[in-house]
Design a protein around this motif. Structure first.
Motif, mmCIF file in Angstrom:
data_model
loop_
_atom_site.group_PDB
_atom_site.id
_atom_site.type_symbol
_atom_site.label_atom_id
_atom_site.label_comp_id
_atom_site.label_asym_id
_atom_site.label_seq_id
_atom_site.Cartn_x
_atom_site.Cartn_y
_atom_site.Cartn_z
ATOM 1 N N THR A 230 30.502 42.112 33.832
ATOM 2 C CA THR A 230 31.503 41.090 34.172
ATOM 3 C C THR A 230 30.880 40.044 35.089
ATOM 4 O O THR A 230 30.172 40.377 36.042
ATOM 5 C CB THR A 230 32.707 41.739 34.876
ATOM 6 N N GLN A 233 32.721 35.711 40.132
ATOM 7 C CA GLN A 233 33.297 34.394 40.391
ATOM 8 C C GLN A 233 33.734 34.295 41.848
ATOM 9 O O GLN A 233 33.982 35.295 42.498
ATOM 10 C CB GLN A 233 34.498 34.149 39.475
ATOM 11 N N THR A 1140 37.281 43.778 45.888
ATOM 12 C CA THR A 1140 37.923 43.377 44.629
ATOM 13 C C THR A 1140 38.907 44.442 44.163
ATOM 14 O O THR A 1140 40.042 44.139 43.782
ATOM 15 C CB THR A 1140 36.848 43.150 43.539
ATOM 16 N N GLN A 1360 40.429 45.388 27.713
ATOM 17 C CA GLN A 1360 40.972 44.041 27.569
ATOM 18 C C GLN A 1360 42.300 43.897 28.293
ATOM 19 O O GLN A 1360 42.588 42.881 28.927
ATOM 20 C CB GLN A 1360 41.149 43.712 26.069
ATOM 21 N N LYS A 1363 41.592 43.502 31.965
ATOM 22 C CA LYS A 1363 40.977 42.198 32.255
ATOM 23 C C LYS A 1363 42.032 41.093 32.307
ATOM 24 O O LYS A 1363 41.979 40.201 33.163
ATOM 25 C CB LYS A 1363 39.921 41.873 31.205
ATOM 26 N N LEU A 1364 43.001 41.148 31.397
ATOM 27 C CA LEU A 1364 44.066 40.135 31.400
ATOM 28 C C LEU A 1364 44.859 40.198 32.700
ATOM 29 O O LEU A 1364 45.198 39.169 33.287
ATOM 30 C CB LEU A 1364 44.978 40.358 30.195
ATOM 31 N N ASN A 1367 42.673 38.724 35.537
ATOM 32 C CA ASN A 1367 42.559 37.260 35.493
ATOM 33 C C ASN A 1367 43.834 36.603 35.993
ATOM 34 O O ASN A 1367 43.796 35.607 36.719
ATOM 35 C CB ASN A 1367 42.248 36.809 34.064
ATOM 36 N N ALA A 1368 44.975 37.186 35.605
ATOM 37 C CA ALA A 1368 46.246 36.642 36.085
ATOM 38 C C ALA A 1368 46.346 36.773 37.601
ATOM 39 O O ALA A 1368 46.802 35.859 38.301
ATOM 40 C CB ALA A 1368 47.400 37.367 35.394
ATOM 41 N N ASN A 1369 45.902 37.886 38.119
ATOM 42 C CA ASN A 1369 45.930 38.119 39.568
ATOM 43 C C ASN A 1369 45.032 37.136 40.298
ATOM 44 O O ASN A 1369 45.388 36.600 41.344
ATOM 45 C CB ASN A 1369 45.492 39.555 39.839
ATOM 46 N N ARG A 1370 43.855 36.862 39.698
ATOM 47 C CA ARG A 1370 42.901 35.956 40.335
ATOM 48 C C ARG A 1370 43.463 34.541 40.396
ATOM 49 O O ARG A 1370 43.325 33.841 41.397
ATOM 50 C CB ARG A 1370 41.579 35.993 39.573
ATOM 51 N N HIS A 1371 44.140 34.109 39.307
ATOM 52 C CA HIS A 1371 44.685 32.755 39.281
ATOM 53 C C HIS A 1371 45.814 32.599 40.292
ATOM 54 O O HIS A 1371 45.999 31.535 40.884
ATOM 55 C CB HIS A 1371 45.187 32.419 37.875
ATOM 56 N N GLU A 1374 44.125 32.284 43.928
ATOM 57 C CA GLU A 1374 43.228 31.176 44.280
ATOM 58 C C GLU A 1374 43.880 30.156 45.214
ATOM 59 O O GLU A 1374 43.286 29.757 46.215
ATOM 60 C CB GLU A 1374 42.704 30.507 43.013
#
Length: 1385
Positions: A230, A233, A1140, A1360, A1363-1364, A1367-1371, A1374
């Motif tokens: 992975t 970021q 993380t 998968q 991961k979805l 990614n939602a958590n990261r957005h 931010e």
């Protein structure tokens, strides 16, 4: 010319340099959880400044820069402290050693709680206000409320009235608010109206950056690829200054080159980069190249100038993987090799550090304890220096072994009268024990007695075999012998030594002869043969009695340990067993220090018997430790004799100072008194260090007829010179002189040449006997002597025997590290002349982890204090593998650092610069034992750092999450740890914040806390029903308090003693039928929350480290949740989780509806430490199951992170273990091509298992109730402690240990379907598998990610889905993170 050569070199290398990648770095910082504390307040807690803190209080806080503020503190302190003390203060401020002390008051203030909107406030018996005008009103009503609890560390205003109301001021010293409150309250304290107490209450600031810890960047094996693919970021960055990189590379001093040629700055940067890359080559070495690396590294260090040697050692040891290849080219001087060999007083490769002769254990003592040693030694040395003692003599004094006043004297046991029944060094039964004395230094489980084939411990029993208790003593000796206690046992039989008495007349003689017969013969014969008059078995009969009488050890029976007689009250059989075992353990530490003086072939008994406490005879009169001293400074107007009126006989006119003054007391008109006087004068003639005074203690009322000799002696001392008086008194003390005087002879007839007879006669014939009366009164009232009783007073010490005073001339010397001061094999740094210096001796192998820590520590010591430093190389030869596989940095600074603008530097920082980019690294922190830290900010995988994929810097940020409150708990009724006892820790408002269970191992417990005042108590339920706290040490509460207040402001252990309540004496804490009623402990949740029924939740435990295994862990959790209908609670080991994972897990819990808890436990300092992170994690899987989880958890399932679950785990939770504490799945044996890798099928494991299965640790179920009840955790830790000393044992710690203990802690084998692994199980069994484990395959070495996708069909879908969610958590995070970053800027 130089410029031209440099230009050519730069041009020739520019193409190579430009092709190289940018240099990479790794940085690490560690901060506190609490806010920064002002240096001014920390300085107030320095012990040297405690009495002068009012002076420092004058420092104003509104200076322009941090540096100016710091320098003003130092300037003020320098007026009060010596240069050594000032350096110690600077070091303490650099360490932030007192930050926790200051913050403890902040925690206390938060429990008040403070009034809203107040930056400073006062509390009057619980009522708070920041309005100073309301103080008078609060004082009027104060008596209606109870006084607040005051702590030992509270600051009380010196003029406070103890009976007045207590006013506690919470404020930050130096602020305007403090000044306002202080002026008002202090004025009332001076008037006696209040007791003024100050507690620090600080304005919140950024966190404290800590130092005093080590950071290791270890090279990981890439045999099995365990790196996540992975992409990273949102990387955080740390700025590294331009001057940070190492200045010297391959002989080029780039700092100087940049100064000389500033126009070539960029080209020099490129050249440096190229040279670094060529230096960092890490191609593997051949075995023959590694053999001499230790000696070659030492040779490189010793070749450097003395001032640079420590820097060279630091550089080589801390960067060894990249330095090793160049080190192999070093030629070792034959003389160095020879000297290192001759100088090895410890095992090759071992390390040791001594400061002024005090041993500093590098494994257990952190920088804070070293700091305490330095400060304590500085205090002693400066005290001696203030007495005008020169520095070399100060160190002679420090070397003295100052024996306590109750020293144990021993008699020599090397006597043929002792019949030894065993000999550890020669008997076959001990042949399997190690013989080398170096075994004493090998770490063991505390309380374990080392079994070494040396006669370190010797017990001699002197007894009359016919006495009543003789059989009991012999029974204890038999117990020691049969249980293989490392104790040599001997007997001395004391019976009649009359030749006319035989065994038919005396039972004792008969028993001695019987013993001798059984010792010598095997065949049974007639009793008359060995008990009769002509018996041949009479050996040692006379010798035994003679030895007993010669040693003077007191009434029979006598038991001696290494010649030291035990007290009579210790001869009870049970007490004797305990005391002997305690003596063995105590003496072991003495032998550990003595190892440096003992060769393996040294006769240990000779060594013991040559100690200064061994005497020919125990004479209680001579060796009595009961001592009486006179106060010679007494100047009272008592009519009796004063110390100043005793005329002293000595050579007063020669100007020589005599250190010993004897006063001889006796009736000198009696033979006994004259004999004592004669002995004293005879001794005085042989020693120039003695002066003599005489006090007459008459047997009857003095008169002219009964005091002829005394009056003659007194007159001579009053009127004659010292030499003439001495000669005359010698004559007077003879019996023939006294007889002649009694017959009427003239005293003048006995005059010696040179006497002034007229003066003598006038004094002798005077009518007054005042001096005789005053002497008699002094003996009666002050010396407490009977009439005519003799005594000797030596420098004020009263004794009734002259001989005891003559022992004072003998000095005993402590054990000191005897290292030869060779020319070539040691680094020597001499101290500055004239100043007090610390004597520092280090022994080190330069290619060990100890060298990585020791070199920077010695460098700081050298800057901190004046040192006489010697570093001796203790190299290993014939190495077969790379000795160091890690880079290391020790974060330690001698003084607070600042930036160019005068602000504090960003904090102590571990910097790994110019690192090689090909290896895979894992980052570890080595912190003081009482610190519990966690990673709080980094986007990189700190378990798998691959610098080729890093842009520039990997910045790891850690936080000190908890300080441990550790202790040892004992039941005073039994002397044993109360296994299963629970403690809670909290505050008055929240009584249970954390809790723990007491281990049986040493009664150890640990609680997670932070600086402040905490209440420690027994937990409600079984613990406080059965037990009560008996006593406690290191706490803030009265001795009889049940709830103990512990102020956590240092790192010392607490000792808690408990005992059972009288009506609960026969009850056990962990017993069936009662434990279910205990509410358990919640690890941080609400205290009295009712326990859930066991059917409501399935508890699953797992561990992970590194992003890849955390990825596997999330997928494992998802597979459990997809297949298990019962509610699930996951328990994760927090110690190694990444930021993380900890950020994402709360969101995942909300999304999927499960509970979770992060559990922590610090590896106890007394348990053998592992150094590799993977082995540490394995240890946590098995060693602490009894203390990691609340007692409310009856069963726990362990599921490996890389498993996929395909069934409802309720079935496994409810599986019948048939009384076993845990159940494991056996290794599959169906895949036949792997037979060659099944190590448990042959050798040790085949014989040990004896037909049982070898079990895999990837999945197991633990019945925690049964596990605790049989003390399985304590047994596993005990076995681990013994086996882990051998680096070749417990290769797979988490599964080797339970399989090794299968006979003591049984394992229930789970059905094979519970764990399928492709490596060991055939394909046909996969369809029935309830879980699939991604085992490593030693044949194919297939990477885990690749194997997961191939083996588990659902794995990709799970991956998968997770991961979805991530990614939602990261957005979502931010924008919030951006706001936080803006706020921090």
């Amino acid at each position: 010319m130089r410029m031209w050569l440099l230009s050519i070199l730069l041009l020739s290398l520019s193409s190579a340099a430009s092709a190289g990648a940018d240099s990479k770095a790794v940085t690490t910082t560690l901060t506190t959880k609490w806010a920064d504390t002002p240096l001014l307040l920390e300085a107030r807690y320095d012990s040297a400044l405690l009495r002068s803190s009012c002076v420092l209080a004058a420092v104003h806080l509104t200076l322009n820069t941090d540096q100016a503020y710091y320098e003003l503190i130092v300037k003020k302190a320098s007026d009060l402290l010596s240069s050594v003390q000032l350096n110690m203060l600077k070091f303490a401020l650099s360490l932030r050693a007192y930050s926790s002390t200051v913050h403890s008051f902040q925690q206390i203030a938060s429990t008040e709680p403070p009034p809203s909107g107040c930056s400073a406030f006062l509390s009057v018996h619980g009522v708070k206000t920041c309005d100073v005008k309301s103080l008078d009103a609060l004082l009027k009503t104060a008596s209606e409320r109870p006084k607040p609890y005051l702590f030992k560390g509270d600051h009380k205003y010196s003029q406070s009235s103890p009976d007045a109301p207590v006013v506690i001021v919470y404020a930050q010293v130096g602020t305007p608010d403090f000044q306002t409150l202080h002026q008002t309250v202090s004025s009332k304290a001076r008037e006696g109206l209040v007791t003024y107490v100050l507690r620090h209450y600080l304005v919140q600031k950024p966190k404290v950056y800590l130092s005093g810890y080590g950071v290791e960047l270890a090279i990981k094996s890439q045999e099995y690829k365990a790196k996540d693919d992975t992409q990273v970021q949102g990387v955080n960055a740390t700025v590294i200054g331009e001057n940070d990189p190492v200045d010297e590379v391959q002989g080029f001093l780039f700092g100087k080159l940049k100064t000389l040629y500033p126009e070539l700055k960029e080209q020099l940067k490129e050249l440096r980069k190229h040279l670094v890359e060529s230096t960092n080559e890490m191609a593997p070495l051949k075995v023959w190249q590694m053999q001499d690396l230790s000696f070659q590294t030492a040779a490189r260090i010793l070749a450097a100038p003395a001032v640079d040697a420590l820097n060279v050692m630091k550089d080589l040891s801390q960067n060894f993987p990249t330095k090793a290849r160049s080190i192999t080219k070093t030629v070792v001087n034959a003389e160095i090799r020879k000297e290192i060999g001759e100088n090895q007083k410890v095992h090759p490769g071992d390390s040791a550090l001594f400061i002024n002769g005090l041993h500093i254990d590098l494994d257990t003592q952190d920088i804070f304890s070293v700091f305490e040693v330095l400060r304590s030694e500085a205090r002693v040395m400066e005290g001696l220096r203030s007495l005008q003692i020169e520095t070399p003599f100060i160190h002679d004094i420090l070397k003295l072994n100052v024996q306590p006043s109750d020293s144990d004297y021993a008699v020599d046991i090397r006597n043929p009268a002792i019949s030894w029944i065993n000999n550890l060094e020669t008997d076959h039964r001990y042949s399997s024990w190690p013989y080398n004395v170096q075994e004493l230094l090998r770490p063991t489980f505390p309380g374990v007695i080392r079994q070494i084939r040396k006669n370190f411990h010797n017990m001699v029993i002197i007894l009359d075999p016919t006495q009543e208790h003789a059989a009991e003593l012999l029974g204890v000796a038999e117990m020691f012998y049969t249980n293989n206690i490392p104790l040599r046992i001997g007997f001395v039989f004391v019976v009649s030594d009359d030749d006319d008495i035989d065994g038919m007349q005396d039972a004792g003689v008969a028993l001695v002869r019987a013993y001798n017969y059984i010792t010598d013969e095997v065949d049974s014969q007639s009793a008359d043969f060995f008990t009769g008059f002509d018996s041949n078995y009479d050996s040692n009969r006379k010798e035994g009695r003679a030895y007993y009488e010669q040693t003077g050890v007191g009434p029979l029976p006598v038991v001696m340990y290494n010649g030291i007689p035990f007290q009579r009250e210790h001869l009870d059989p049970d007490e004797l067993e305990t005391v002997t075992m305690q003596k063995i353990l105590e003496t072991t530490s003495f032998y550990q220090r003595a190892v440096y003086l003992l060769a393996t072939d040294h006769d240990v008994v000779d060594f013991i018997m040559n100690q200064p406490n061994v005497v020919p005879r125990i004479n209680s009169r001579v060796l009595s430790t009961s001592r009486t001293y006179l106060d010679l400074s007494d100047t009272s107007d008592d009519e009796s004799l004063s110390s100043e009126s005793v005329v002293l006989l000595g050579f007063a006119d020669d100007g020589y100072i005599r250190p010993v003054t004897f006063w001889v007391v006796g009736d000198f008109d009696r033979p006994s008194g004259r004999q004592l006087l004669y002995d004293a004068i005879r001794h005085m003639k042989t020693s120039n260090n003695v002066r003599l005074g005489m006090i007459n203690n008459p047997s009857e009322s003095p008169s002219s007829e009964t005091s002829r000799v005394t009056r003659a002696i007194w007159a001579a001392m009053q009127t004659q010179t010292a030499n003439n008086a001495k000669n005359f008194i010698t004559k007077m003390s003879k019996e023939e002189t006294a007889t002649a005087l009694e017959k009427g002879d003239n005293v003048a007839d006995f005059a010696v040449g040179g006497m002034d007879l007229s003066l003598f006669k006038s004094a002798y014939e005077g009518p007054k006997f005042d001096f005789l009366l005053s002497h008699a009164a002094y003996c009666r009232d002050v010396l407490k002597l009977k009439r005519g009783q003799r005594a000797v007073i030596s420098n004020g010490r009263v004794s009734h025997s002259l001989a005891s005073q003559l022992l004072n001339a003998r000095l005993t010397w402590g054990i000191w590290l005897q290292l030869q001061f060779f020319v070539c094999s040691a680094v020597k740094i001499r101290p500055r002349e004239g100043d007090v210096y610390f004597d520092v001796v280090a022994v080190v192998d330069p290619v060990t982890r100890d060298a990585q820590k020791l070199a920077p520590l010695l460098l700081v010591l050298k800057q901190l204090v004046n040192v006489n430093l010697r570093v001796f190389m203790n190299c290993q030869s014939k190495l077969s593998e790379m000795p160091l596989k890690s880079f290391y940095r020790y974060v330690l600074e001698p003084e607070v650092a600042f930036q160019a603008d005068g602000s504090f530097s960003p904090g102590p920082l571990a910097k790994f610069l110019d690192m090689p980019q090909s290896p895979l690294f894992t980052l570890n922190l080595n912190t003081p034992e009482s610190w519990m830290v966690e990673s709080v900010r980094t986007r990189y995988d700190l378990d798998n750092i691959y610098l080729q994929e890093v842009e520039n810097i990997v910045a790891a940020e850690y936080e000190l999450e908890h300080l441990l409150l550790e202790g040892h708990c004992f039941d005073v009724s039994s002397g044993q740890p109360p296994r299963g006892l629970q403690f809670t820790l909290g505050t008055a408002s929240e009584p249970v914040m954390v809790d723990t269970i007491v281990m049986a191992n040493l009664g150890y417990f640990q609680l997670k806390a932070n600086p402040g005042a905490w209440i420690l108590k027994l937990r409600k339920g079984r613990s406080d029903e059965i037990y009560k706290i008996y006593s406690h040490d290191g706490t803030d509460s009265p001795a009889d308090s049940d709830d103990i207040v512990v102020v956590l402001n240092n790192f010392k252990s607490r000792i808690i003693k408990v005992k059972k309540k009288p009506d609960k004496f026969n009850e056990e804490l962990l017993s069936d039928g009662t434990e279910d009623n205990d509410t358990g402990f919640t690890g941080g949740g609400k205290a009295e929350e009712p326990k859930q029924d066991k059917d409501d939740v399935i508890n699953i435990f797992s561990v992970a480290s590194g992003h890849l295994y955390e990825r596997f862990l999330r997928i494992m959790m998802l597979s459990v949740l997809k297949n298990t209908k019962t509610p699930v609670k996951f328990w994760f080991l927090k110690n190694y989780l990444s930021p993380t994972f900890k950020e994402f897990i709360p969101r995942m819990a909300r999304e999927y509806g499960f509970q979770y808890e992060l559990v922590q436990y610090k590896w106890p300092r007394w348990l053998h430490q592992q150094t590799e992170k993977q082995r540490i994690i394995w240890g946590y899987k098995i060693l602490f199951l009894d203390v990691l989880f609340p007692l409310a958890v009856d069963k726990i399932l362990f599921v490996d992170a890389d498993q996929i679950v395909r069934t409802d785990l309720k079935e496994l939770r409810d599986f019948d273990l048939e009384g076993a504490p845990y159940g494991y799945t056996p290794f599959c044996e169906s895949r036949r091509e792997m037979d060659g890798y099944r190590f448990w099928k042959s050798g040790y494991w085949a014989s040990h298992l004896a037909g049982r299965k070898y079990h895999i640790s990837a999945l197991y179920v633990v019945d925690l109730k049964k596990f605790r009840k049989i003390a399985a955790g304590d047994r596993l830790r005990g076995q681990y402690q013994g086996l882990s000393q051998d680096p070749n044992s417990l290769s797979n710690l988490d599964q080797d240990l339970p399989n090794n203990m299968i006979h003591q802690v049984p394992i229930k084998s789970l059905p094979q379907e519970w764990l399928w692994c492709e490596t060991w199980c055939d394909d046909s069994s996969k369809k029935s598998a309830k879980t699939i484990d991604l085992c490593n395959n030693p044949m194919t070495k297939e990477p885990k990610l690749q194997a997961a996708v191939r083996i588990v069909s659902e794995w990709t879908d799970y991956d998968q889905e997770i991961k979805l969610k991530m990614n939602a958590n990261r957005h979502e995070d931010e924008p919030r993170r951006g706001r936080l970053d803006d706020d921090s800027n």
